[in-house]
Design an enzyme around this catalytic site. Structure first.
Site, mmCIF file in Angstrom:
data_model
loop_
_atom_site.group_PDB
_atom_site.id
_atom_site.type_symbol
_atom_site.label_atom_id
_atom_site.label_comp_id
_atom_site.label_asym_id
_atom_site.label_seq_id
_atom_site.Cartn_x
_atom_site.Cartn_y
_atom_site.Cartn_z
ATOM 1 C CG HIS A 38 10.981 -2.424 5.066
ATOM 2 N ND1 HIS A 38 9.620 -2.418 4.887
ATOM 3 C CD2 HIS A 38 11.293 -3.598 5.647
ATOM 4 C CE1 HIS A 38 9.126 -3.559 5.357
ATOM 5 N NE2 HIS A 38 10.115 -4.294 5.819
ATOM 6 C CD GLU A 68 10.862 -7.737 6.093
ATOM 7 O OE1 GLU A 68 11.256 -8.814 6.603
ATOM 8 O OE2 GLU A 68 10.331 -6.831 6.752
ATOM 9 N N PRO A 121 0.785 -1.226 0.000
ATOM 10 C CG PRO A 121 -0.196 -1.156 2.104
ATOM 11 C CD PRO A 121 0.463 -2.091 1.137
ATOM 12 C CG ASN A 122 -0.294 4.288 1.214
ATOM 13 O OD1 ASN A 122 -1.261 4.766 0.636
ATOM 14 N ND2 ASN A 122 -0.370 3.780 2.418
ATOM 15 N NE ARG A 142 9.634 5.888 9.103
ATOM 16 C CZ ARG A 142 8.741 5.720 8.129
ATOM 17 N NH1 ARG A 142 8.935 4.766 7.215
ATOM 18 N NH2 ARG A 142 7.673 6.473 8.066
ATOM 19 N NE ARG A 196 3.827 6.555 1.544
ATOM 20 C CZ ARG A 196 4.079 5.383 2.145
ATOM 21 N NH1 ARG A 196 4.661 4.393 1.488
ATOM 22 N NH2 ARG A 196 3.772 5.209 3.394
ATOM 23 C CG ASN A 207 8.363 -1.966 0.672
ATOM 24 O OD1 ASN A 207 7.775 -2.125 1.741
ATOM 25 N ND2 ASN A 207 8.972 -0.832 0.343
ATOM 26 C CB ALA A 260 1.224 -0.045 6.399
ATOM 27 C CG HIS A 289 4.890 -2.521 10.396
ATOM 28 N ND1 HIS A 289 6.217 -2.843 10.540
ATOM 29 C CD2 HIS A 289 4.848 -1.491 9.489
ATOM 30 C CE1 HIS A 289 6.945 -2.027 9.769
ATOM 31 N NE2 HIS A 289 6.134 -1.206 9.123
ATOM 32 N NE ARG A 340 6.459 4.160 10.267
ATOM 33 C CZ ARG A 340 5.403 4.273 9.464
ATOM 34 N NH1 ARG A 340 5.111 3.329 8.618
ATOM 35 N NH2 ARG A 340 4.631 5.360 9.489
ATOM 36 C CG ASP A 391 -0.157 -17.524 7.904
ATOM 37 O OD1 ASP A 391 0.906 -17.521 8.556
ATOM 38 O OD2 ASP A 391 -1.279 -17.596 8.434
ATOM 39 C CE1 TYR A 393 8.759 4.850 3.556
ATOM 40 C CE2 TYR A 393 7.093 6.554 3.328
ATOM 41 C CZ TYR A 393 7.596 5.459 3.994
ATOM 42 O OH TYR A 393 6.953 4.965 5.094
ATOM 43 C CB SER A 435 12.215 4.277 5.694
ATOM 44 O OG SER A 435 11.220 3.378 6.157
HETATM 45 C C1 DQA Z 1 8.046 0.886 4.261
HETATM 46 C C2 DQA Z 1 8.052 1.087 5.774
HETATM 47 C C3 DQA Z 1 6.660 0.857 6.358
HETATM 48 O O1 DQA Z 1 6.684 1.030 7.769
HETATM 49 C C4 DQA Z 1 5.681 1.841 5.773
HETATM 50 O O2 DQA Z 1 4.380 1.602 6.253
HETATM 51 C C5 DQA Z 1 5.710 1.874 4.283
HETATM 52 C C6 DQA Z 1 6.980 1.741 3.582
HETATM 53 C C7 DQA Z 1 9.399 1.276 3.625
HETATM 54 O O3 DQA Z 1 9.596 0.947 2.468
HETATM 55 O O4 DQA Z 1 10.238 1.914 4.263
HETATM 56 O O5 DQA Z 1 4.687 2.103 3.639
HETATM 57 O O6 DQA Z 1 7.820 -0.479 3.988
#
Ligand code: DQA
Length: 149
Positions: free
Chosen positions: A101, A99, A11-12, A108, A19, A75, A78, A81, A112, A88, A24, A103
């Site tokens: 991220h 995995e 998401p996002n 943070r 954003r 990635n 959110a 978490h 997170r 699963d 990011y 950031s």
């Molecule tokens: C994220 C870190 C997450 O905590 C956050 O909700 C994101 C992006 C990152 O790429 O740093 O949406 O996965």
């Protein structure tokens, strides 16, 4: 035949570049895809991208990847978490998963700091921005090549 990997973004992340640039970076989602595709072509690996803002859709994408891809970069944003369902699904993939991220999630907010998916992936990259995706592609290619030796 080239190894095939899928890069899944949660998401996002479709709004990358727009954003929270301080967290990011300024690379847009389209530019990120372009950079990854260039690197993939250079090192001879096939990549596909998927992005969704919807948890169940991500579960479907992960399930569907089982018989189509040799490795995965995810990635989960959110959902990292919060989502036992994504964890699963990843556990069923049974092939290398990175995995990722953008950031440094450990620097943070405390909510997170906990990743529900770290326990079922091969390894992780965090805090290196968009460059992290490039490193993940290179690393996954090496892992898959070693597996086939
Ligand atoms: C994220 C870190 C997450 O905590 C956050 O909700 C994101 C992006 C990152 O790429 O740093 O949406 O996965």
């Amino acid at each position: 035949m080239n190894n095939k990997i899928i890069i899944i973004n949660g998401p996002n992340l479709n709004l990358l570049g727009e954003r929270e640039q301080s967290q990011y970076g300024s690379t847009s989602y389209n530019k990120l895809k372009e950079n990854c595709s260039k690197k993939a072509q250079e090192i001879g690996i096939d990549i596909k991208f998927a992005q969704s803002n919807i948890e169940g859709e991500l579960v479907n994408i992960i399930q569907d990847s089982r018989n189509k891809f040799d490795g995965m970069i995810i990635n989960a944003a959110a959902f990292t978490h919060t989502s036992i369902a994504i964890r699963d699904a990843l556990d069923l993939f049974k092939k290398p998963i990175i995995e990722l991220h953008l950031s440094n999630i450990y620097k943070r907010e405390e909510f997170r700091h906990k990743s529900l998916i770290s326990g079922v992936v091969t390894g992780g990259i965090f805090g290196l921005g968009a460059e992290g995706y490039i490193l993940a592609i290179i690393s996954l290619q090496k892992t898959l090549q070693n597996e086939n030796k």
